[in-house]
Design a protein around this motif. Structure first.
Motif, mmCIF file in Angstrom:
data_model
loop_
_atom_site.group_PDB
_atom_site.id
_atom_site.type_symbol
_atom_site.label_atom_id
_atom_site.label_comp_id
_atom_site.label_asym_id
_atom_site.label_seq_id
_atom_site.Cartn_x
_atom_site.Cartn_y
_atom_site.Cartn_z
ATOM 1 N N ALA A 17 0.718 -1.293 0.018
ATOM 2 C CA ALA A 17 -0.022 0.083 0.232
ATOM 3 C C ALA A 17 0.209 0.769 0.273
ATOM 4 O O ALA A 17 0.536 2.139 -1.375
ATOM 5 C CB ALA A 17 -0.986 0.192 1.500
ATOM 6 N N PHE A 18 2.107 0.981 0.967
ATOM 7 C CA PHE A 18 3.025 2.243 1.233
ATOM 8 C C PHE A 18 3.592 2.523 -0.849
ATOM 9 O O PHE A 18 3.345 3.680 -0.924
ATOM 10 C CB PHE A 18 3.774 2.024 1.624
ATOM 11 N N HIS A 19 4.184 1.805 -1.154
ATOM 12 C CA HIS A 19 4.414 1.856 -2.955
ATOM 13 C C HIS A 19 3.707 2.025 -3.549
ATOM 14 O O HIS A 19 4.038 2.983 -5.061
ATOM 15 C CB HIS A 19 5.307 0.295 -3.255
ATOM 16 N N ILE A 20 2.115 1.794 -3.790
ATOM 17 C CA ILE A 20 1.450 2.653 -4.349
ATOM 18 C C ILE A 20 1.184 4.311 -4.297
ATOM 19 O O ILE A 20 0.946 4.962 -4.843
ATOM 20 C CB ILE A 20 -0.191 1.902 -4.491
ATOM 21 N N THR A 21 0.821 4.044 -2.863
ATOM 22 C CA THR A 21 0.568 5.744 -2.522
ATOM 23 C C THR A 21 1.501 6.882 -2.689
ATOM 24 O O THR A 21 1.327 7.561 -3.081
ATOM 25 C CB THR A 21 0.549 5.011 -0.843
ATOM 26 N N ALA A 22 2.668 5.764 -2.107
ATOM 27 C CA ALA A 22 3.904 7.475 -2.095
ATOM 28 C C ALA A 22 3.959 8.442 -3.220
ATOM 29 O O ALA A 22 3.974 9.102 -3.357
ATOM 30 C CB ALA A 22 5.014 6.783 -2.014
ATOM 31 N N ALA A 35 2.873 13.175 -6.373
ATOM 32 C CA ALA A 35 1.804 14.002 -7.748
ATOM 33 C C ALA A 35 0.472 14.658 -7.327
ATOM 34 O O ALA A 35 0.015 16.284 -8.123
ATOM 35 C CB ALA A 35 1.549 12.957 -8.894
ATOM 36 N N MET A 36 0.276 14.187 -6.204
ATOM 37 C CA MET A 36 -1.344 14.819 -5.393
ATOM 38 C C MET A 36 -1.112 16.020 -5.128
ATOM 39 O O MET A 36 -1.463 16.966 -5.202
ATOM 40 C CB MET A 36 -2.412 13.740 -5.242
ATOM 41 N N CYS A 37 0.452 16.169 -4.645
ATOM 42 C CA CYS A 37 0.746 16.954 -3.452
ATOM 43 C C CYS A 37 1.150 18.260 -4.805
ATOM 44 O O CYS A 37 0.434 19.637 -4.025
ATOM 45 C CB CYS A 37 2.070 16.705 -2.452
#
Length: 263
Positions: free
Chosen positions: A118-123, A128-130
């Motif tokens: 989940a971390f590797h997907i999210t980071a 990019a969202m930031c």
């Protein structure tokens, strides 16, 4: 409330939503819920065949335990299709162990799938969202993250997701990022079928623990997720919401077995 007003309340029409674990029971309910809300839905899973059976704008296939494969797939997805507005981290796995059954291999695999993956997907997606100054992440955690119901390695990983949610909420809120978690109890998905075939009496043993007298459905998990991902929850971040038919509210079995007989 009219359909137009509902669309405005949810704020998901034409928003791009990426759902992991999209081929499973909860994943399919999530796809249906977000599609009905007008979102453009993409899905990820380890099995391409399961993704071919559901309506998706785009499909990603990767193994959550392979860090490089995950990151390459996610970065490629962002490059080709842009940064999703919403990320739903739904993918997960457990075999239902007790502590006596947990060795190093079991621990590492369950943490690798349920937390590290989940971390590797999210980071990279959060980065990019930031840059865009907006984004929303919902993790499907578990009641096992809130109390112990067995599955020690899975429980530790799902509790780690809640800590990660809080870190994202606190440290990335300034960039317009919201992060929350859903904590389902037992969910009546097809994954239960083989267990009930082997032990038909199991359901009768499980349900007395739930104040509502039943498991939650994939659709109920999806609806709660939809709420947290929507503009209707715009002031909510860093929260873990139990969707568990009352399991974590208290110990109904203790009341019925121990106290009721004294009256």
């Amino acid at each position: 409330m009219t359909l137009t007003n509902l669309d405005e309340l949810l704020g998901l029409k034409d928003r791009h939503v990426l759902i992991t674990g999209a081929g499973g029971g909860i994943g399919r309910a999530l796809i249906a819920a977000f599609t009905a809300a007008g979102a453009v839905v993409s899905g990820a899973d380890q099995d391409r065949q399961s993704l071919e059976q559901v309506p998706l704008a785009h499909r990603l296939v990767f193994d959550l335990t392979n860090r490089r494969q995950v990151q390459e797939a996610v970065i490629g997805f962002i490059t080709d299709h842009g940064t999703p507005d919403v990320l739903i981290n739904n993918a997960g796995f457990t075999r239902g162990e007790t502590l006596d059954q947990v060795d190093g291999d079991v621990w590492e695999r369950e943490v690798a799938i349920n937390l590290n993956g989940a971390f590797h997907i999210t980071a990279p997606i959060v980065d990019a969202m930031c840059k865009r100054n907006s984004g929303n992440i919902v993790f499907i955690s578990s009641v096992n993250a809130l109390s112990h119901f067995g599955n020690p390695a899975y429980s530790a990983a799902k509790a780690g997701l809640i800590s990660y949610v809080k870190a994202l909420a606190v440290e990335r809120g300034r960039y317009g990022i919201r992060a929350n978690a859903i904590c389902p109890g037992s969910v009546r998905t097809p994954a239960w079928n083989h267990r009930l075939q082997k032990r038909p009496e199991l359901l009768g043993q499980v349900l007395p623990h739930y104040p509502l007298g039943r498991m939650v459905t994939p659709e109920e998990v999806a609806q709660a997720t939809l709420f947290l991902a929507s503009s209707a929850a715009s002031g909510i971040t860093g929260t873990a919401l139990a969707v568990d038919a009352g399991l974590t509210a208290g110990n109904l079995r203790f009341i019925n077995d121990v106290l009721a007989g004294d009256n």
